[in-house]
Design an enzyme around this catalytic site. Sequence first.
Site, PDB file in Angstrom:
ATOM      1  N   GLY A  13      10.098 -28.821   1.705  1.00 42.75           N
ATOM      2  CA  GLY A  13      10.627 -28.157   0.481  1.00 42.75           C
ATOM      3  C   GLY A  13      11.263 -28.967  -0.427  1.00 42.75           C
ATOM      4  CB  SER A  14      10.949 -32.698  -1.546  1.00 42.63           C
ATOM      5  OG  SER A  14       9.514 -32.864  -1.827  1.00 42.63           O
ATOM      6  CG  ASN A  15       6.964 -30.389  -5.062  1.00 43.04           C
ATOM      7  OD1 ASN A  15       7.217 -30.844  -6.196  1.00 43.04           O
ATOM      8  ND2 ASN A  15       6.275 -30.826  -4.015  1.00 43.04           N
ATOM      9  NE  ARG A  92       0.315 -20.213   8.560  1.00 43.63           N
ATOM     10  CZ  ARG A  92      -0.375 -20.826   9.396  1.00 43.63           C
ATOM     11  NH1 ARG A  92      -1.508 -20.632   9.633  1.00 43.63           N
ATOM     12  NH2 ARG A  92       0.171 -21.451  10.339  1.00 43.63           N
ATOM     13  CG  LEU A  94      -2.307 -17.815  -0.032  1.00 41.30           C
ATOM     14  CD1 LEU A  94      -1.598 -17.676  -1.196  1.00 41.30           C
ATOM     15  CD2 LEU A  94      -1.326 -17.370   1.031  1.00 41.30           C
ATOM     16  CG  ASN A 108      -1.087 -25.045  -5.007  1.00 43.84           C
ATOM     17  OD1 ASN A 108      -0.246 -25.253  -4.090  1.00 43.84           O
ATOM     18  ND2 ASN A 108      -2.245 -25.741  -4.689  1.00 43.84           N
ATOM     19  CG  HIS A 110      -3.952 -30.633  -4.440  1.00 43.78           C
ATOM     20  ND1 HIS A 110      -3.758 -30.247  -3.070  1.00 43.78           N
ATOM     21  CD2 HIS A 110      -4.845 -31.620  -4.523  1.00 43.78           C
ATOM     22  CE1 HIS A 110      -4.823 -30.941  -2.540  1.00 43.78           C
ATOM     23  NE2 HIS A 110      -5.456 -31.778  -3.331  1.00 43.78           N
ATOM     24  CG  ASP A 142      -9.649 -20.094  -8.610  1.00 45.81           C
ATOM     25  OD1 ASP A 142      -9.602 -20.674  -7.567  1.00 45.81           O
ATOM     26  OD2 ASP A 142     -10.334 -20.317  -9.818  1.00 45.81           O
ATOM     27  CG  ASP A 146      -6.429 -27.355  -3.357  1.00 44.18           C
ATOM     28  OD1 ASP A 146      -5.568 -26.872  -3.448  1.00 44.18           O
ATOM     29  OD2 ASP A 146      -6.703 -28.242  -2.320  1.00 44.18           O
TER      30      ASP A 146
HETATM   31  C1  GAR Z   1       3.560 -31.999  -1.500  1.00 49.39           C
HETATM   32  O1  GAR Z   1       3.232 -33.287  -1.703  1.00 49.39           O
HETATM   33  C2  GAR Z   1       2.637 -30.990  -1.959  1.00 49.39           C
HETATM   34  O2  GAR Z   1       1.847 -31.462  -3.169  1.00 49.39           O
HETATM   35  C3  GAR Z   1       1.510 -30.974  -1.056  1.00 49.39           C
HETATM   36  O3  GAR Z   1       2.583 -30.875   0.175  1.00 49.39           O
HETATM   37  C4  GAR Z   1       3.784 -31.592  -0.305  1.00 49.39           C
HETATM   38  C5  GAR Z   1       4.873 -30.536   0.132  1.00 49.39           C
HETATM   39  O4  GAR Z   1       6.119 -31.538  -0.095  1.00 49.39           O
HETATM   40  N1  GAR Z   1       0.732 -29.705  -1.169  1.00 49.39           N
HETATM   41  C6  GAR Z   1      -0.303 -29.620  -0.773  1.00 49.39           C
HETATM   42  O5  GAR Z   1      -0.970 -30.637  -0.087  1.00 49.39           O
HETATM   43  C7  GAR Z   1      -1.191 -28.415  -0.630  1.00 49.39           C
HETATM   44  N2  GAR Z   1      -2.421 -28.482  -0.734  1.00 49.39           N
HETATM   45  P1  GAR Z   1       7.246 -30.677  -0.189  1.00 49.39           P
HETATM   46  O6  GAR Z   1       7.486 -29.526   0.852  1.00 49.39           O
HETATM   47  O7  GAR Z   1       8.332 -31.785   0.086  1.00 49.39           O
HETATM   48  O8  GAR Z   1       7.379 -29.975  -1.435  1.00 49.39           O
END
Ligand code: GAR
Length: 202
Positions: A13-15, A92, A94, A108, A110, A142, A146
């Site tokens: 969950g850093s984002n 996951r 969707l 999203n 990526h 969509d 990705d």
């Molecule tokens: C992030 O790097 C995000 O871009 C990636 O998972 C990580 C989650 O980090 N997402 C994907 O790969 C989705 N296809 P976070 O939990 O620290 O935000």
Amino acid sequence: MKKRIAVLASGRGSNFQAVIDAIAAGTIPAACEALITDNPGAYAIERAGKAGIPVRVIDYRSFSSREAYERSLLAAMQEVDADLYVLAGYMRILGTDLVRSFSGKMVNIHPALLPSFTGLHAQRQAILHGVKVAGCTVHFVDENLDCGPIILQYCVPVLDGDDEDTLADRILEREHECYPEAIRLFCEDRLDVIGRRVRIRS
Ligand code: GAR
């Protein structure tokens, strides 16, 4: 008027934290109304707790079928009734019906410069392919993985000594800038989607 957003996250969950911080700093004109997670052990839950954000855990493993899981997730999302659903490391895929229900209202992030390196382990794919520039992409969601209209892309160099982890760290730093910025633009009603192209109004 402030938008209402909900974040979906599966892990660290850093984002999500970057979004919480940008809201707290007044950069994103929004309120985060919910964290929805499929993982009862997600560290994102602790982050939500500290920020006073309500959490809904919809544990994939507690459902007998994918359909039942998706129905429950859809109901939880409809209940929150957010203006924007933010996938932040939601791991996951969707279903089509769910995605269509929130068309234009779900984004999203990526860790690659799409359309290169979709799916899992994007940073590893970039290293293995030998690209010199990598980065992250924020896009509308969509029906295809990705694939939705691209809102923002930030790039980083790939250095000779990089492995998957060092590259992932460099990309993640940019993710934490890119995602809040894209969400800010959405919340300021500055995104126009024209076919596959997203125009940013000044
Ligand atoms: C992030 O790097 C995000 O871009 C990636 O998972 C990580 C989650 O980090 N997402 C994907 O790969 C989705 N296809 P976070 O939990 O620290 O935000």
